[in-house]
Design a protein around this motif. Structure first.
Motif, PDB file in Angstrom:
ATOM      1  N   LEU A 148       0.825  -1.207   0.000  1.00  0.00           N
ATOM      2  CA  LEU A 148       0.000   0.000   0.000  1.00  0.00           C
ATOM      3  C   LEU A 148       0.860   1.258   0.000  1.00  0.00           C
ATOM      4  O   LEU A 148       0.604   2.204  -0.766  1.00  0.00           O
ATOM      5  CB  LEU A 148      -0.948  -0.002   1.202  1.00  0.00           C
ATOM      6  N   LEU A 149       1.892   1.322   0.838  1.00  0.00           N
ATOM      7  CA  LEU A 149       2.760   2.497   0.866  1.00  0.00           C
ATOM      8  C   LEU A 149       3.464   2.684  -0.473  1.00  0.00           C
ATOM      9  O   LEU A 149       3.701   3.817  -0.908  1.00  0.00           O
ATOM     10  CB  LEU A 149       3.795   2.378   1.989  1.00  0.00           C
ATOM     11  N   SER A 150       3.783   1.574  -1.132  1.00  0.00           N
ATOM     12  CA  SER A 150       4.436   1.661  -2.442  1.00  0.00           C
ATOM     13  C   SER A 150       3.531   2.344  -3.459  1.00  0.00           C
ATOM     14  O   SER A 150       4.013   3.033  -4.374  1.00  0.00           O
ATOM     15  CB  SER A 150       4.817   0.265  -2.945  1.00  0.00           C
ATOM     16  N   ASN A 151       2.226   2.158  -3.322  1.00  0.00           N
ATOM     17  CA  ASN A 151       1.272   2.798  -4.225  1.00  0.00           C
ATOM     18  C   ASN A 151       0.950   4.226  -3.789  1.00  0.00           C
ATOM     19  O   ASN A 151       0.795   5.119  -4.625  1.00  0.00           O
ATOM     20  CB  ASN A 151      -0.021   1.980  -4.283  1.00  0.00           C
ATOM     21  N   LEU A 152       0.848   4.432  -2.473  1.00  0.00           N
ATOM     22  CA  LEU A 152       0.478   5.751  -1.967  1.00  0.00           C
ATOM     23  C   LEU A 152       1.588   6.778  -2.139  1.00  0.00           C
ATOM     24  O   LEU A 152       1.326   7.936  -2.485  1.00  0.00           O
ATOM     25  CB  LEU A 152       0.120   5.665  -0.476  1.00  0.00           C
ATOM     26  N   GLY A 153       2.840   6.368  -1.875  1.00  0.00           N
ATOM     27  CA  GLY A 153       3.959   7.306  -1.877  1.00  0.00           C
ATOM     28  C   GLY A 153       4.079   8.129  -3.141  1.00  0.00           C
ATOM     29  O   GLY A 153       4.076   9.370  -3.092  1.00  0.00           O
ATOM     30  N   PRO A 154       4.173   7.506  -4.325  1.00  0.00           N
ATOM     31  CA  PRO A 154       4.280   8.287  -5.558  1.00  0.00           C
ATOM     32  C   PRO A 154       3.062   9.185  -5.789  1.00  0.00           C
ATOM     33  O   PRO A 154       3.200  10.288  -6.323  1.00  0.00           O
ATOM     34  CB  PRO A 154       4.388   7.206  -6.647  1.00  0.00           C
ATOM     35  N   ALA A 155       1.875   8.718  -5.387  1.00  0.00           N
ATOM     36  CA  ALA A 155       0.667   9.513  -5.578  1.00  0.00           C
ATOM     37  C   ALA A 155       0.723  10.800  -4.757  1.00  0.00           C
ATOM     38  O   ALA A 155       0.407  11.887  -5.247  1.00  0.00           O
ATOM     39  CB  ALA A 155      -0.564   8.694  -5.189  1.00  0.00           C
ATOM     40  N   VAL A 156       1.143  10.683  -3.491  1.00  0.00           N
ATOM     41  CA  VAL A 156       1.215  11.862  -2.626  1.00  0.00           C
ATOM     42  C   VAL A 156       2.303  12.811  -3.112  1.00  0.00           C
ATOM     43  O   VAL A 156       2.103  14.028  -3.179  1.00  0.00           O
ATOM     44  CB  VAL A 156       1.472  11.443  -1.162  1.00  0.00           C
TER      45      VAL A 156
END
Length: 436
Positions: A148-156
């Motif tokens: 989940l963090l791998s997906n959220l990080g670039p988005a943020v």
């Protein structure tokens, strides 16, 4: 929790009336309305009220004097550094009342929209780079899947729109709040902005959290906030959270016909921060209609607002928009709308291992002793009834229910198969025919 190592460049204080880039008549009228409404006579007091440096305030007072709207009282105030006092003339009071009939606004001088654009560029949400460690620390209280963090990080870090979807009760709102906490740094929010002679108030203490270290001591001649233009308030990056109550009208300028001023809409108040649309699909307007309203802002980083006169104008759109829904995106959006939301992240329920970690964490926080027989009963008897579908909210629900039962029965906190069955009965409503 300040996680950003870089600091935002502060807006410089104006050094002259010309540097203000506001109509002189407007500044003069705000000055005399402020003197009239607040009964101010000393330039040092007036400067604090209108949020301008003392030399610029003096220049403004001198201009009003030249127009015979303000006069010196002829007395020096020994308690305030022998400052000369000023008061409104009869013509000044008449002008103040006339100006108030056109707009009740007084106090802090507004920032011209063009000047505010420059500050938005200095503190853009898209200038932020979030690292894995920062995001992980901000969400340390949550037990989340590794990817989940791998997906959220670039988005943020991209500062673009995010759609989080998945079954209810799995922490989409908590994750949104964690993203907010990860931002960490401070920005400058204008108390009010000016466009075409109209005042639009922006700073809202309900939305904006002022940094405590920038509060002035009213008895101090040396003002710590003199480091920047005090027409702004130094704040945490704002977070606006809306839910089922969100309507299209809340995204328009709010006009106060009595005061004859405007209040910024929610998305403008969230500039430099996060706008969370929670429970998308629960609003009166269809989700597709709401997203259509965001198409231009999301694609072009600008929004279109309208004055009472019908005149439309552009404002910067510098906001990380997070949509959160329990519905599948294909059920509430067409493909064109989905294409305009940059990141789509599914938030699933935990697996059994993570469910047990959450259960143990909540039990420890609630001081509820764990019981192996109860957990075995829960996993082997109860969860098969719902196809072993785990959700993040369930441990909190079940443990709080057992605590309530223990409190009522007057027994120490404990869990047992019988207590967990009583708690389970309150978590779901049986499907049965309703007799009318």
């Amino acid at each position: 929790m300040n996680m950003q190592s870089t600091s935002v460049l502060a807006p410089p204080a104006p050094r002259s009336l010309d540097a203000m880039q506001l109509p002189r008549a407007m500044m003069r009228d705000i000055l005399i309305k402020t003197m009239f409404r607040m009964n101010l006579e000393l330039v040092s007091h007036i400067s604090r009220a209108v949020c301008l440096p003392v030399p610029v305030t003096q220049e403004l007072v001198d201009m009003a004097r030249s127009q015979l709207l303000v006069e010196a009282t002829g007395t020096l105030n020994a308690n305030n550094g022998n400052e000369m006092g000023y008061q409104l003339t009869d013509a000044g009071r008449a002008r103040a009342l006339d100006a108030a009939s056109q707009s009740e606004y007084f106090g802090p001088m507004p920032v011209p929209l063009a000047v505010y654009r420059e500050q938005i560029a200095r503190q853009s949400i898209r200038n932020i780079q979030i690292t894995r460690d920062q995001l992980s620390t901000a969400m340390g209280h949550l037990i989340l899947p590794d990817d989940l963090l791998s997906n959220l990080g670039p988005a943020v870090s991209a500062g673009r729109s995010i759609l989080m979807y998945g079954p209810p009760g799995n922490g989409k709102s908590s994750i949104s709040n964690g993203i907010r906490n990860a931002l960490g740094d401070k920005i400058y929010v204008p108390r009010a902005i000016e466009y075409s002679g109209q005042v639009i108030t922006v700073y809202d203490p309900i939305v904006h959290s002022a940094a405590e270290d920038d509060v002035d001591d009213p008895n101090s001649l040396r003002r710590t906030s003199g480091r920047f233009d005090t027409r702004y308030v130094r704040c945490e990056r704002p977070t606006v959270i809306t839910g089922g109550e969100l309507s299209l009208s809340m995204l328009d300028l709010v006009y106060n016909p009595t005061a004859r001023t405007y209040q910024a809409p929610l998305q403008l108040k969230s500039t430099g921060g996060i706008f969370i649309v929670d429970d998308l699909g629960r609003q009166a307007e269809p989700p597709q209609t709401l997203v259509n309203r965001w198409i231009v802002p999301l694609e072009e980083n600008k929004d279109i607002l309208a004055l009472q006169s019908g005149e439309k104008f552009e404002v910067p759109f510098d906001t990380l928009v997070i949509f959160s829904t329990n519905f599948h995106p294909n059920a509430i959006f067409d493909k064109a709308a989905l294409r305009r939301i940059f990141y789509k992240i599914k938030i699933d329920g935990p697996n059994q291992e993570d469910f047990l970690k959450i259960f143990a964490l909540v039990a420890r926080q609630r001081k509820m002793p764990l019981d192996e027989a109860t957990l075995i009963h829960l996993l082997n008897v109860r969860y098969p009834e719902i196809d072993n579908t785990y959700a993040n909210y369930q441990p909190v629900f079940l443990i709080d229910q057992m605590i309530s039962i223990c409190d009522f029965e007057g027994i120490p906190y404990q869990m047992s198969p019988e207590l967990v069955d009583r708690a389970w009965a309150n978590m779901f409503v049986k499907e049965e025919e309703i007799v009318r």
